[in-house]
Structure formats: structure tokens, C-alpha cells
Design a protein around this motif. Structure first.
Motif, short mmCIF file in Angstrom:
data_model
loop_
_atom_site.label_atom_id
_atom_site.label_comp_id
_atom_site.label_asym_id
_atom_site.label_seq_id
_atom_site.Cartn_x
_atom_site.Cartn_y
_atom_site.Cartn_z
N MET A 49 0.84 -1.16 0.00
CA MET A 49 0.00 0.00 0.00
C MET A 49 0.88 1.22 0.00
O MET A 49 1.95 1.11 -0.48
N GLU A 84 -0.12 3.95 1.20
CA GLU A 84 -0.15 3.68 -0.41
C GLU A 84 1.76 3.91 0.55
O GLU A 84 1.93 4.16 -0.22
N SER A 115 -0.45 -8.37 -0.31
CA SER A 115 -0.81 -8.34 -1.73
C SER A 115 0.07 -9.34 -2.46
O SER A 115 0.81 -10.11 -1.85
N LYS A 119 -5.12 -7.28 -0.81
CA LYS A 119 -5.36 -6.56 -2.05
C LYS A 119 -6.30 -7.39 -2.93
O LYS A 119 -6.08 -8.59 -3.13
N PHE A 145 -6.63 -0.75 -5.16
CA PHE A 145 -5.70 0.34 -5.46
C PHE A 145 -6.30 1.18 -6.58
O PHE A 145 -6.46 0.73 -7.70
N HIS A 166 2.98 -1.16 -4.51
CA HIS A 166 1.60 -1.58 -4.72
C HIS A 166 1.17 -1.43 -6.17
O HIS A 166 0.06 -1.81 -6.53
#
Length: 387
Positions: A1, A3, A38, A64, A95, A375
Motif C-alpha cells: 500500500m 499507499e 498483496s 489486495k 488500489f 503496490h
């Protein structure tokens, strides 16, 4: 992430400062309440999640689900199944790349359908991860409209909605109201005694380690029950001693304090990947000298981290101009060096982790020098800078 989670000069403080910052929260150190994973983490077994639960007190995992309008995380289904088998709360995130309301609705529909197919249970949170370039170049009002549209649409699938973003973007690039939001801010921006205690969750590290899992993980402290409500779970950390010891160890990182308040020499040539504002000072609210279009070559002499951003200085005939290269955790996201590079072509099955390991880099460093975050989805045939 985040972010938003890239190579930068990062100002981090030690555990004693974290204890002070946490103020009157229930613990004197940040907790590992939630982990997000993720495709970058590869396959995660039930045993790994059980270890996180029993030894570190992890209650929830957020996986994710998707990205943009086409990418489906290949590990979403296995992560969801294995987290549930470990008796933990499960949530998901998408995302985001949307820049308009219509795109936000389309991405929400895609994320919702993908989550259903992957087995994300009704009642789980399906958050929108808002930290991409598309949102950076929108106004706060536009981002607010787009985020609202995404969250309203995602609720039609039976999921609860939330926004994940960085501390430097919250209430700057978009509005994050109290009692909402999942905020990423690693201990290098001091903003009071508590870290986002009015928000649902605070992501406090992207490099946490777990005993039987390889690599660093994003971990968050939950400040409400939003990410553990609305679904069944049998979370029972069976080794409370290990939970206490491992959490204490996780908060004992001895980070080096960067010279964030001092200019450092950085004589580089950059080629802008997108249009960038040239400011009169190191403040995003300062006057704009010019908007430099994509493709412009910029020579810089110094760099500094200030106000949650990394800045570079451009010598000019009548003084200096200043450019933001990105949030401090996303250095070089918007500009790239003009120096010669060695490239690697992504193959099927590659990940940020595998490519980074093969070339002696960290995932963040690899993503940073390619103007991306870990990400960001990579595809076979894509060329990445490795040297």
C-alpha cells in the motif's frame, strides 16, 4: 500500500518517542492489530497467519483485491481463504487509479465483482487505496467526489467502505473525516501526542517482520472496531507472552534520524515524467513560477525533506526554483533521473520482491527508481530500471 507503500530520506524516531506520541492510547507502543498483504508478499499459508495471530496478536488481515479497472490480485482468493482458516477478520482493498466520478464507479463495480469471486465475505471492509498520480493531480474537491462515488458503489455489493491514504494526503488531497479513514504515516512526521486516534486505523510501519514469514509487512494499529466488525471471527492469540514480547521488539527499531531539516547536496539531472509545478519556496502553497511540462530536463543542486514532501532545488538565473518529487515515502514518484540505466524485462511470475532480491535491492528502492510504489502492478514485458 502507500499507499502508499519508496527510497527516501526518512525521519523516524525510536520506541521512546513512539511511546510519547501514543499519549493516552491503551498501549505505550504501536500494536500489530492488522496486516495488509498483496501479490508482492507472494503466497501466504494458513500457518503464517496463525503465527501472526498467536505470536504477534494480529486480529485482522486486509488483502489486495484489485487495481484500476483490469488487474485482479492473483493471491486474493488464497489469502482470503487462509486468513479465514486461521480464524481472523478479513478485509480487502482496491488500489485506485480513477480521476473522474465515472471512473470511480466503474472501478468500484470491478472491485466489488472481483472481491465476490475471490470470496471476500459480505460485511467485510473493501477500502479504496488512494495514493496514485491520478489523484495527486486532482483538486481536493474532485477527489472527494470521486471517493464518495466509489464508496457508495462498493456498498451495493454488501461491503463496508473506507479510504486508505497517506498522512500527507489526508485532509490535503482529500477529506478524511473523524471516525473514518485508514492513514499511513510512519514515525517521521510529528503531529501531536496521538497518531490518528480519531481514525479507524493507523499504518505505522511497512517493514514489520514475522517469525515464519519472509520479508517486511505493512502493519497497522486499529483505533476502532471498524475493521473487526460485521463478520464472524475466532481470533484467539494463544501465546500472550509471545504477543507482548514480539510487539515490544517490533517497536524497538533504532532508526537513524535523517537530515530532513537540512539541505543535502544532490547534483542530478531529471527528466519530468509528468507536468510539475516549479515553486518559489519549499511549500506546496507557495507561488508557482511555472508549470514545467512532461519531458522537461531539470538540473538540481540540493534536496531536502520538508512538510511531508521531498523537494529538489533548481538553480535559475535570478535565484532558485523548487520542485516536489513526491511525498517523503514516495520519493522520485513524479520525476526520474536522466542518467544511463540498466533495465530488466519483467517475466511471468515476477514480483517486486523477486526482482529486487535478484538485483540486490529492497522492494521500495526498486519501485522508487522506477517512479512507482510497491503496490503498483507490474506486467510481463515491462522494463524496469535495476541499476
Amino acid at each position: 500500500m502507500i499507499e502508499h507503500k519508496l527510497k527516501a530520506l526518512i525521519l523516524m524516531v525510536g520506541a521512546i518517542f513512539m511511546a510519547f506520541l501514543m499519549g493516552n492510547t491503551t498501549s505505550h507502543a504501536a500494536r500489530m492489530d492488522m496486516v495488509d498483504v498483496s501479490n508482492n508478499n507472494g503466497y501466504m499459508s494458513t500457518a503464517e497467519y496463525v503465527s501472526m495471530r498467536n505470536e504477534f496478536g494480529v486480529k485482522a488481515v486486509t488483502v489486495k483485491i484489485s487495481e484500476g479497472g483490469t488487474y485482479k490480485d492473483p493471491y486474493a482468493a488464497s489469502n482470503i481463504a487462509n486468513v479465514q482458516a486461521a480464524g481472523m477478520y478479513i478485509n480487502g482493498y482496491h488500489f485506485a487509479h480513477y480521476a473522474t466520478k465515472a471512473q470511480a464507479i466503474a472501478e468500484a463495480d470491478f472491485a466489488g465483482r472481483t472481491a465476490k469471486l475471490a470470496g471476500l465475505p459480505v460485511g467485510a471492509v473493501l477500502a479504496t487505496d488512494v495514493e496514485a498520480e491520478e489523484q495527486n493531480y486532482q483538486s481536493r474537491a474532485t477527489n472527494d467526489v470521486n471517493n464518495k462515488a466509489f464508496m457508495q458503489e462498493i456498498q451495493k455489493f454488501g461491503y463496508r467502505a473506507d479510504i486508505y491514504t497517506s498522512g500527507s494526503w489526508a485532509n490535503n488531497k482529500m477529506t478524511i473525516k473523524g471516525k473514518t479513514g485508514w492513514i499511513a504515516a510512519y514515525p517521521y512526521v510529528v503531529s501531536g501526542k496521538n497518531w490518528y486516534s480519531n481514525n479507524h486505523a493507523w499504518q505505522w510501519s511497512s517493514t514489520a517482520r514475522f517469525r515464519i514469514s519472509y520479508g517486511g509487512f505493512d502493519v497497522s494499529q486499529l483505533n476502532s472496531n471498524y475493521y473487526t466488525a460485521g463478520q464472524k471471527s475466532t481470533v484467539k492469540p494463544t501465546n500472550k507472552g509471545a504477543v507482548k514480547a514480539n510487539n515490544k521488539k517490533a517497536n524497538k527499531h533504532t532508526y537513524k534520524q535523517s537530515a530532513s531539516s537540512k539541505w543535502i547536496k544532490e547534483a542530478k539531472t531529471y527528466t519530468l515524467k509528468t507536468a510539475v509545478k516549479l515553486h518559489t519556496s519549499t511549500s506546496t502553497s507557495s507561488n508557482t513560477i511555472a508549470i514545467l511540462p512532461a519531458g522537461t530536463t531539470v538540473k538540481t543542486d540540493q534536496a531536502i525533506i520538508k512538510g511531508g514532501y521531498r523537494w529538489v532545488r533548481q538553480p535559475r538565473l535570478n535565484g532558485y526554483g523548487y520542485l516536489v518529487t513526491g511525498p517523503t515515502s514516495n520519493t522520485l514518484k513524479y520525476v526520474k533521473s536522466g542518467a544511463a540505466h540498466t533495465y530488466y524485462t519483467v517475466k511471468y511470475g515476477d514480483s517486486w520482491w523477486s526482482i529486487a532480491q535478484r538485483n540486490g535491492l529492497s522492494m521500495n528502492a526498486l519501485a522508487s527508481q522506477n517512479g512507482k510504489t510497491i503496490h503498483t502492478t507490474i506486467y510481463p514485458g515491462q522494463r524496469l530500471v535495476v541499476r
